[in-house]
Design a protein around this motif. Sequence first.
Motif, PDB file in Angstrom:
ATOM      1  N   LEU A  47     -24.637 -31.229 -16.713  1.00  0.00           N
ATOM      2  CA  LEU A  47     -25.375 -32.494 -16.624  1.00  0.00           C
ATOM      3  C   LEU A  47     -26.760 -32.285 -16.023  1.00  0.00           C
ATOM      4  N   PRO A  76     -22.560 -30.807 -22.297  1.00  0.00           N
ATOM      5  CA  PRO A  76     -21.384 -31.257 -21.529  1.00  0.00           C
ATOM      6  C   PRO A  76     -20.174 -31.546 -22.415  1.00  0.00           C
ATOM      7  N   HIS A  77     -20.403 -32.128 -23.603  1.00  0.00           N
ATOM      8  CA  HIS A  77     -19.245 -32.551 -24.402  1.00  0.00           C
ATOM      9  C   HIS A  77     -18.483 -31.373 -24.998  1.00  0.00           C
ATOM     10  N   ILE A  81     -14.730 -29.996 -19.337  1.00  0.00           N
ATOM     11  CA  ILE A  81     -14.687 -30.076 -17.877  1.00  0.00           C
ATOM     12  C   ILE A  81     -14.425 -31.526 -17.504  1.00  0.00           C
ATOM     13  N   ARG A  87     -17.291 -43.346  -8.115  1.00  0.00           N
ATOM     14  CA  ARG A  87     -16.975 -44.592  -8.804  1.00  0.00           C
ATOM     15  C   ARG A  87     -16.149 -44.263 -10.036  1.00  0.00           C
ATOM     16  N   GLN A  89     -16.163 -45.234 -13.068  1.00  0.00           N
ATOM     17  CA  GLN A  89     -16.911 -45.092 -14.325  1.00  0.00           C
ATOM     18  C   GLN A  89     -16.074 -45.449 -15.551  1.00  0.00           C
ATOM     19  N   PHE A  91     -15.361 -47.710 -18.843  1.00  0.00           N
ATOM     20  CA  PHE A  91     -16.288 -48.370 -19.751  1.00  0.00           C
ATOM     21  C   PHE A  91     -15.942 -49.860 -19.785  1.00  0.00           C
ATOM     22  N   HIS A  93     -16.670 -52.424 -21.522  1.00  0.00           N
ATOM     23  CA  HIS A  93     -16.442 -53.196 -22.748  1.00  0.00           C
ATOM     24  C   HIS A  93     -15.148 -52.780 -23.442  1.00  0.00           C
ATOM     25  N   TYR A 102     -10.122 -42.846 -24.779  1.00  0.00           N
ATOM     26  CA  TYR A 102     -11.514 -42.633 -25.164  1.00  0.00           C
ATOM     27  C   TYR A 102     -11.780 -41.182 -25.558  1.00  0.00           C
ATOM     28  N   ARG A 148      -6.300 -35.251 -20.497  1.00  0.00           N
ATOM     29  CA  ARG A 148      -6.759 -34.347 -21.551  1.00  0.00           C
ATOM     30  C   ARG A 148      -6.775 -32.921 -21.030  1.00  0.00           C
TER      31      ARG A 148
ATOM     32  N   GLY B 160     -24.231 -42.378 -14.596  1.00  0.00           N
ATOM     33  CA  GLY B 160     -22.913 -41.809 -14.308  1.00  0.00           C
ATOM     34  C   GLY B 160     -21.920 -42.124 -15.413  1.00  0.00           C
ATOM     35  N   MET B 161     -22.014 -43.339 -15.945  1.00  0.00           N
ATOM     36  CA  MET B 161     -21.100 -43.741 -17.011  1.00  0.00           C
ATOM     37  C   MET B 161     -21.398 -42.961 -18.305  1.00  0.00           C
ATOM     38  N   ASP B 163     -22.767 -40.000 -18.420  1.00  0.00           N
ATOM     39  CA  ASP B 163     -22.305 -38.630 -18.175  1.00  0.00           C
ATOM     40  C   ASP B 163     -20.803 -38.527 -18.415  1.00  0.00           C
ATOM     41  N   GLN B 164     -20.073 -39.547 -17.938  1.00  0.00           N
ATOM     42  CA  GLN B 164     -18.617 -39.522 -18.103  1.00  0.00           C
ATOM     43  C   GLN B 164     -18.261 -39.503 -19.599  1.00  0.00           C
ATOM     44  N   ALA B 165     -18.972 -40.299 -20.391  1.00  0.00           N
ATOM     45  CA  ALA B 165     -18.707 -40.320 -21.836  1.00  0.00           C
ATOM     46  C   ALA B 165     -18.928 -38.928 -22.438  1.00  0.00           C
ATOM     47  N   SER B 166     -19.995 -38.258 -21.995  1.00  0.00           N
ATOM     48  CA  SER B 166     -20.263 -36.905 -22.500  1.00  0.00           C
ATOM     49  C   SER B 166     -19.123 -35.962 -22.138  1.00  0.00           C
ATOM     50  N   LEU B 167     -18.689 -36.045 -20.867  1.00  0.00           N
ATOM     51  CA  LEU B 167     -17.641 -35.127 -20.420  1.00  0.00           C
ATOM     52  C   LEU B 167     -16.314 -35.435 -21.110  1.00  0.00           C
ATOM     53  N   LEU B 168     -16.148 -36.682 -21.566  1.00  0.00           N
ATOM     54  CA  LEU B 168     -14.929 -37.019 -22.292  1.00  0.00           C
ATOM     55  C   LEU B 168     -15.059 -36.615 -23.765  1.00  0.00           C
ATOM     56  N   GLY B 169     -16.146 -35.944 -24.114  1.00  0.00           N
ATOM     57  CA  GLY B 169     -16.236 -35.350 -25.434  1.00  0.00           C
ATOM     58  C   GLY B 169     -17.208 -35.999 -26.401  1.00  0.00           C
ATOM     59  N   ASP B 170     -17.989 -36.977 -25.946  1.00  0.00           N
ATOM     60  CA  ASP B 170     -18.929 -37.635 -26.851  1.00  0.00           C
ATOM     61  C   ASP B 170     -20.176 -36.788 -27.088  1.00  0.00           C
ATOM     62  N   THR B 171     -20.558 -36.636 -28.366  1.00  0.00           N
ATOM     63  CA  THR B 171     -21.873 -36.081 -28.655  1.00  0.00           C
ATOM     64  C   THR B 171     -22.883 -37.170 -28.293  1.00  0.00           C
ATOM     65  N   ARG B 175     -22.115 -41.160 -28.218  1.00  0.00           N
ATOM     66  CA  ARG B 175     -22.287 -41.868 -26.964  1.00  0.00           C
ATOM     67  C   ARG B 175     -23.220 -43.065 -27.142  1.00  0.00           C
ATOM     68  N   ARG B 178     -21.173 -45.705 -29.118  1.00  0.00           N
ATOM     69  CA  ARG B 178     -19.937 -46.222 -28.499  1.00  0.00           C
ATOM     70  C   ARG B 178     -20.148 -46.798 -27.102  1.00  0.00           C
ATOM     71  N   ILE B 179     -21.187 -46.325 -26.409  1.00  0.00           N
ATOM     72  CA  ILE B 179     -21.407 -46.809 -25.039  1.00  0.00           C
ATOM     73  C   ILE B 179     -22.759 -47.520 -24.900  1.00  0.00           C
TER      74      ILE B 179
END
Lengths: 339, 259
Positions: A47, A76-77, A81, A87, A89, A91, A93, A102, A148, B160-161, B163-171, B175, B178-179
């Motif tokens: 990041l 990162p994706h 990791i 927090r 974090q 989503f 919506h 997700y 995961r 932060g949110m 970043d979390q989407a990226s780490l959960l695998g989003d290109t 991202r 979807r976000i």
Amino acid sequence: MLAVDFLITRHGQTIEYSYEARSGRRLGIFGPSGAGKTTAIEVTAGLATPKSGSVTLDGRLLTQVGTSRTSVLLPPHERRIGLISQRPQLFPHLSVRENLLYGKGQRTLAPLLPMIERLELGPLLSARPSQLSGGEAQRVSIARTLGRSNQVLLLDEPFQGLDDRLRRELLLLLDDLLGALEIPVVLVAHELELVAQFADDLIVIENGRALGSGSLAALLREPATVAMAKILGYTTFVTIHGSSRIGVHPERVIAEADPTRGCVVPVTVLSTRDVGTGVRYRLRLGDQELVVTFADHRLDQDDQPRVTVLDPPVYGHDGRCLGRWSSTVAFAEDGGSNR
Amino acid sequence: MRRAPLASWLSIASTVAIWLVLIGPLIALLLKVSPSQIVTALGQPGALSPLGVSVASAFIALLILVLLGTPLAYVLARSPRRPVRWLEAGMLLMLLMPPLVIGLLLVFMLGPLTPLGGLLARVHLSATNTFFALIVAEVYEAAPYYVLGAQSTFVGLDQGMLDQASLLGDTPRQRFFRISLPLSLPQLTSSLAIAWARAIGAFGAVIIIAYHPYGLPMQVWTTLNEVGLQRALPYALVLLVVSLPFPLLAFLWSRHARS
């Protein structure tokens, strides 16, 4: 094995250190706020891009920049990791169910059911994050990340801001769930108590540098320098011989004189306070003060009261650790020392 | 007995006064125009065609803004690079520039004798007194409102949110769709609503490069000049009726969605 080594500048501060986290072990990155702990997490997860450095996981390069070799910067994706941060974090919506699934590319929660049950998320699945309490949201966040197949798990001041009881509960839960997970786990925290509960190994960071690292037990029992000892909870340093000082950790003091267990020190009682779980004493040791709570023993205040500092580390004039207390040295009652 | 403090009376009075001043022209318009006048004015042959021209051109202008302005706003919001700050300054310049001046400058840029005008001519387009010119003028007048609004929305996204989407695998692309986009939708709609009101009411740049075909603002202007105030008012009312409901609804919806 995760190996991270980086140099980065943040808000004018240079942060430069390296750490290693072994599979199946938990590393605590510990230090005061603003020391540069979270930056290490960001570099590890891809990041943040360091000026120079590398991130290697089981021999595979994830990051390599600022060297003469080919640059590598896996996004990162693609790192697999997991990160649980302060927090949750979630989503906002998406429902809890959608948050849990997700990015997994599957529509069924079946593989996650044991975890959902363990974290008691069943009744919350169709709720929105805004309807959850802080503790519930963090439980969803734990399930989402642990659900995961991560190769590394990063915990950045997890559960900060939740009340103590909830935090302890969540930590125990996390402890159970991580159980036999054979991946490196890295915990960042500025509270020693949290790290001590959770980590096997420790690296201590201050002002962007590593002060020391090693196994948690060894580091806490024998901090290599006075500076390190202070960060690790040693509050008082008592001169015993010339410029030699012993480090006193308030939790390693007993209310009796037992030369076989450590350093016996005469004290003057400055004040006492019944705190319910024990008696808190403000003591004078030589020219130093110590605040210590004894749960079951009271200091005998009529006679010359003495305490024993259990097996303390001894520091030389340069602040480096010379070893542990050897019982051949006795503390003189006039405040000086002799052999 | 407890008396309401003077300060609270003053603030209520000033709120009402300002509201009346702001809304006053609208009240005056409604008092001046009778329903029969509207029917008569709009019943004239060809009277409704400006409405069609305005709605169609503003709709196309908005479509262009969404397709080109959204990515631009995202880049303006997310990139820390210095050239991006220059882009931002350029957008601000357009926002601050009087529309009449924009129109004049567009003549210099897109007029038939300019290189760009020549290029347009090759594809049988002209940016003078055509429907295309009207769209161009509306895009120029409305763009800063949408792009800067969208930019501030994207800036407000929680890093932060993301970043979390990226780490959960989003290109980055996944991202965004979807976000970033769903979370920004209420405010993007608000910005788009303002842009709609600006586009459909565009006049300054329009009068210079797109006098024809008449949209509603030009219709109001020419009727006022050639016939008089009373005959221009019904068109003004129609302009309000088509330009305001979308912004109002969008604001109400975005407030609801954000809560």
